[in-house]
Design an enzyme around this catalytic site. Structure first.
Site, mmCIF file in Angstrom:
data_model
loop_
_atom_site.group_PDB
_atom_site.id
_atom_site.type_symbol
_atom_site.label_atom_id
_atom_site.label_comp_id
_atom_site.label_asym_id
_atom_site.label_seq_id
_atom_site.Cartn_x
_atom_site.Cartn_y
_atom_site.Cartn_z
ATOM 1 N N LYS A 91 0.578 -1.098 0.047
ATOM 2 C CA LYS A 91 0.309 0.146 0.624
ATOM 3 C C LYS A 91 0.577 1.229 0.331
ATOM 4 C CE LYS A 91 -4.297 1.711 0.000
ATOM 5 N NZ LYS A 91 -3.704 2.769 -1.252
ATOM 6 N N GLN A 112 7.219 3.480 4.041
ATOM 7 C CA GLN A 112 6.258 3.793 4.035
ATOM 8 C C GLN A 112 5.224 2.059 4.633
ATOM 9 O OE1 GLN A 112 3.639 4.931 1.243
ATOM 10 N NE2 GLN A 112 1.976 4.566 2.800
ATOM 11 N N LYS A 115 5.848 2.942 7.990
ATOM 12 C CA LYS A 115 4.205 4.119 8.821
ATOM 13 C C LYS A 115 3.231 3.261 8.676
ATOM 14 C CE LYS A 115 4.757 7.534 6.073
ATOM 15 N NZ LYS A 115 4.190 8.292 4.432
ATOM 16 N N LYS A 127 5.276 1.166 -2.887
ATOM 17 C CA LYS A 127 5.392 2.739 -3.915
ATOM 18 C C LYS A 127 5.210 2.846 -5.393
ATOM 19 C CE LYS A 127 4.622 7.182 -2.276
ATOM 20 N NZ LYS A 127 4.027 7.561 -1.303
ATOM 21 N N GLY A 166 -2.858 8.140 -4.082
ATOM 22 C CA GLY A 166 -2.206 9.520 -4.955
ATOM 23 C C GLY A 166 -0.819 9.765 -4.392
ATOM 24 N N ASP A 167 0.097 10.918 -4.488
ATOM 25 C CA ASP A 167 1.268 11.178 -3.942
ATOM 26 C C ASP A 167 1.602 12.698 -4.238
ATOM 27 O OD1 ASP A 167 3.280 10.811 -1.759
ATOM 28 O OD2 ASP A 167 4.417 11.410 -3.617
ATOM 29 N N THR A 211 -4.147 13.933 5.148
ATOM 30 C CA THR A 211 -2.514 13.468 5.496
ATOM 31 C C THR A 211 -2.555 14.554 6.129
ATOM 32 O OG1 THR A 211 -1.907 11.899 3.685
ATOM 33 C CG2 THR A 211 -0.094 12.974 4.721
ATOM 34 N N ASN A 242 -1.925 19.006 -2.050
ATOM 35 C CA ASN A 242 -3.544 18.417 -1.076
ATOM 36 C C ASN A 242 -2.524 18.747 0.503
ATOM 37 O OD1 ASN A 242 -3.295 15.304 0.406
ATOM 38 N ND2 ASN A 242 -5.576 16.388 -0.500
ATOM 39 N N SER A 379 -6.308 5.747 3.811
ATOM 40 C CA SER A 379 -6.793 5.240 2.630
ATOM 41 C C SER A 379 -7.041 3.755 2.832
ATOM 42 C CB SER A 379 -5.801 5.008 1.788
ATOM 43 O OG SER A 379 -5.237 5.550 1.059
HETATM 44 P P1 NAP Z 1 0.841 18.052 -4.147
HETATM 45 O O1 NAP Z 1 -0.526 17.794 -4.028
HETATM 46 O O2 NAP Z 1 1.358 17.665 -5.922
HETATM 47 O O3 NAP Z 1 1.914 19.148 -3.725
HETATM 48 C C1 NAP Z 1 2.907 18.896 -3.798
HETATM 49 C C2 NAP Z 1 2.968 20.322 -3.391
HETATM 50 O O4 NAP Z 1 4.902 20.741 -3.264
HETATM 51 C C3 NAP Z 1 3.301 21.705 -4.828
HETATM 52 O O5 NAP Z 1 2.879 22.960 -4.073
HETATM 53 C C4 NAP Z 1 4.660 21.330 -5.212
HETATM 54 O O6 NAP Z 1 4.847 22.601 -6.049
HETATM 55 C C5 NAP Z 1 5.224 21.509 -4.424
HETATM 56 N N1 NAP Z 1 6.426 20.662 -4.382
HETATM 57 C C6 NAP Z 1 6.694 19.253 -5.004
HETATM 58 N N2 NAP Z 1 8.343 18.932 -5.561
HETATM 59 C C7 NAP Z 1 8.674 20.084 -5.531
HETATM 60 C C8 NAP Z 1 10.355 20.857 -5.327
HETATM 61 N N3 NAP Z 1 10.926 19.701 -5.421
HETATM 62 N N4 NAP Z 1 10.731 22.243 -4.981
HETATM 63 C C9 NAP Z 1 9.752 22.766 -4.705
HETATM 64 N N5 NAP Z 1 8.576 22.507 -4.483
HETATM 65 C C10 NAP Z 1 7.924 22.086 -4.621
HETATM 66 O O7 NAP Z 1 1.270 16.503 -3.413
HETATM 67 P P2 NAP Z 1 1.186 16.096 -2.431
HETATM 68 O O8 NAP Z 1 0.002 15.067 -2.003
HETATM 69 O O9 NAP Z 1 0.284 17.897 -1.381
HETATM 70 O O10 NAP Z 1 2.557 15.856 -1.041
HETATM 71 C C11 NAP Z 1 3.172 16.275 -0.534
HETATM 72 C C12 NAP Z 1 4.438 15.822 0.639
HETATM 73 O O11 NAP Z 1 3.129 14.808 1.546
HETATM 74 C C13 NAP Z 1 4.832 14.921 -0.181
HETATM 75 O O12 NAP Z 1 6.327 14.490 0.066
HETATM 76 C C14 NAP Z 1 4.157 13.552 0.303
HETATM 77 O O13 NAP Z 1 5.130 12.203 -0.405
HETATM 78 C C15 NAP Z 1 3.844 13.407 1.246
HETATM 79 N N6 NAP Z 1 2.817 12.425 1.365
HETATM 80 C C16 NAP Z 1 1.282 12.527 0.801
HETATM 81 C C17 NAP Z 1 0.583 12.200 1.409
HETATM 82 C C18 NAP Z 1 -0.678 12.117 0.559
HETATM 83 O O14 NAP Z 1 -1.685 11.720 1.211
HETATM 84 N N7 NAP Z 1 -1.102 13.181 -0.712
HETATM 85 C C19 NAP Z 1 0.368 10.826 1.873
HETATM 86 C C20 NAP Z 1 1.848 10.746 2.413
HETATM 87 C C21 NAP Z 1 2.678 11.548 2.481
HETATM 88 P P3 NAP Z 1 4.985 22.645 -7.167
HETATM 89 O O15 NAP Z 1 3.543 22.621 -7.887
HETATM 90 O O16 NAP Z 1 5.499 23.453 -7.865
HETATM 91 O O17 NAP Z 1 5.862 21.241 -8.048
#
Ligand code: NAP
Length: 447
Positions: A91, A112, A115, A127, A166-167, A211, A242, A379
């Site tokens: 997952k 993961q 976690k 992943k 998603g991520d 999250t 997100n 999830s």
């Molecule tokens: P997302 O909706 O795609 O948003 C990512 C955000 O981070 C965007 O504002 C993006 O800006 C910025 N970003 C990404 N890469 C970057 C970089 N190299 N430098 C500067 N800014 C950057 O993704 P998300 O789901 O919120 O995920 C964010 C983090 O949380 C990740 O580490 C992910 O693994 C972690 N996470 C997510 C979830 C989940 O349920 N979604 C769960 C656990 C952990 P730009 O648009 O300019 O790229």
């Protein structure tokens, strides 16, 4: 310094996985906590648990050909790392970002495992993703890419095998295209194969928020353990995706003031507290850039191109963008400005040196594998609803999420105490997450 057994295993990881610095970093971080259990549990070494955990059970790499709006053939690379299935089906999310490579996917898959174990729910670790960049692509291009990606991936996933979500770069739109193609190829409405689905077709309330909400709840628990709270506190959040949006929303509900958001072009500061409706409109509906927020909000908000969001003086930091976004210099600035708690919404956003700065300064620091586990936990709640053909209310699901986050916080504190490192959430999370997986692996024999 690691002890000699762990160092030998780590040297082998470096040798066998060249050019994968993020994977090395994630392994090293977990190893730094394992010394405290080696003496008490020689069976983990005898059974080769640590060595086995450094090797994913299965890694799938595939070609993803698709045709863009100009009629040109594009080729991306797809990945799925099915890391460990000791506690349940693999997952973990899918990431679409140009920086994705096998080392990034392995680091995320490795994190993961622990976690998912911490959530207490029956899910293993995995992943995946692709070096595809959805930014600036039309809906049609994203759809054709997702369909091609799933045309290969569908052979490897299923509700009892591997359940992606998603991520970064993968939200409700992408999950929709992926699930549509999965359904078409398999001729089955197997909703429990993907999570993060739309609410009308098998998704769960609170999954979108989970999250970010969870990371803020974890910060709140750390503050409460020290007799503090969010009340009236300024909060810096990085990212505007997100995780960041809903970390800001929960911050406001807890009485804090979220004053920053960012994307890869820069950050905004809004001393009056972020206007969440405007932020959602720009980022979720229009898929715009964060700079537009300051243009449209006016007042005391401003956009800073480039620079570090961690320069803004705050009491609480919720890094929620990406790995290694907060280094030692940024950590020192936060400490100098009086930060009290850091809770990781993103995966591995703080570099090891930054974590050391927080540790030395006695800052409450919640590592991502504990602090952002609310997403995957919800999830798993989505999978439960799919399995029972049920749909729970927002309040009930949020209650389950809150209980899970409070429980993870308690487990981390109790485990850290039990192993002689009181207040150390890194040791607490790593040891508690590791032990459940290790015990299950021993029960299954050498497989
Ligand atoms: P997302 O909706 O795609 O948003 C990512 C955000 O981070 C965007 O504002 C993006 O800006 C910025 N970003 C990404 N890469 C970057 C970089 N190299 N430098 C500067 N800014 C950057 O993704 P998300 O789901 O919120 O995920 C964010 C983090 O949380 C990740 O580490 C992910 O693994 C972690 N996470 C997510 C979830 C989940 O349920 N979604 C769960 C656990 C952990 P730009 O648009 O300019 O790229």
């Amino acid at each position: 310094m690691l002890d000699s057994t762990l160092q030998e295993t780590y040297d082998a990881v470096l040798r066998r996985n060249p050019g994968e610095p993020e994977f090395h970093q994630a392994v090293r971080e977990v190893f730094s906590s394992l010394e405290v259990i080696q003496d008490r549990h020689p069976e983990y070494t005898d059974q080769g648990i640590i060595t086995r955990l450094c090797e994913p059970e299965r890694q799938i790499i595939f070609r993803v050909p698709w045709v863009d709006d100009q009629g040109t053939v594009q080729v991306n690379r797809g990945f799925r790392v099915e890391y460990n299935s000791a506690l349940g089906p693999y997952k973990g999310g899918l990431r679409f970002h140009p920086s994705v490579n096998v080392g990034i996917v392995k680091f995320l898959g490795f994190e993961q495992i622990f976690k998912n174990s911490l959530t207490g729910l029956p899910i293993g670790g995995g992943k995946g993703g692709s070096d595809f960049d959805p930014h600036g692509r039309s809906d049609g291009e994203v759809m054709r890419f997702c369909q091609s990606f799933m045309t290969e991936l569908h052979r490897h996933i299923g509700e009892y095998t591997d359940v992606p979500a998603g991520d970064i770069g993968v939200g409700a739109r992408e999950i929709g295209y992926l699930f549509g193609q999965y359904k078409r190829l398999t001729n089955k409405y197997e909703a429990g194969t993907l999570t993060g689905k739309g609410l009308d077709w098998g998704g769960s309330l609170v999954r979108k928020e989970a999250t970010g909400y969870g990371a803020a709840i974890f910060a709140d628990e750390m503050l409460k353990a020290r007799g503090e709270s969010f009340d009236g506190r300024k909060v810096a959040i990085s990212g505007s995706g997100n995780v960041a949006i809903y970390a800001a929303e929960k911050t406001a509900q807890l009485g804090g003031i979220a004053v920053t958001a960012s994307d890869s072009s820069g950050y905004v500061v809004d001393e009056d507290g972020l206007d969440l409706e405007l932020l959602k409109q720009i980022k979720e509906v229009e898929r715009g850039r964060i700079a537009e927020y300051a243009d449209r909000r006016g007042g005391r908000s401003r956009f800073v191109e480039g620079g570090s969001v961690w320069d803004v003086p705050v009491d609480i930091a919720l890094p929620s963008a990406t790995q290694n976004e907060l280094d030692a210099d940024a950590a020192r600035t936060l400490v100098k400005n009086g930060v009290k708690a850091v809770s990781e919404g993103a995966n591995m956003p703080c570099t090891p040196d930054a974590v050391e700065v927080f540790r030395e300064a006695g800052i409450a620091y919640g590592p991502g594998k504990a602090a952002n586990a609310g997403g995957v936990a919800t999830s798993a709640l989505e999978m439960q609803q799919n399995a029972s053909r049920d749909a729970w209310s927002f309040d009930y699901t949020e209650g389950r999420l809150t209980d899970i986050m409070v429980g993870i916080h308690r487990t981390c504190l109790e485990t850290a105490e039990e192993y002689g490192r009181p207040g150390d959430y890194v040791v607490g999370a790593n040891v508690a997450g590791f032990r459940k997986v290790a015990d299950a692996m021993i029960a299954f024999g050498v497989i």
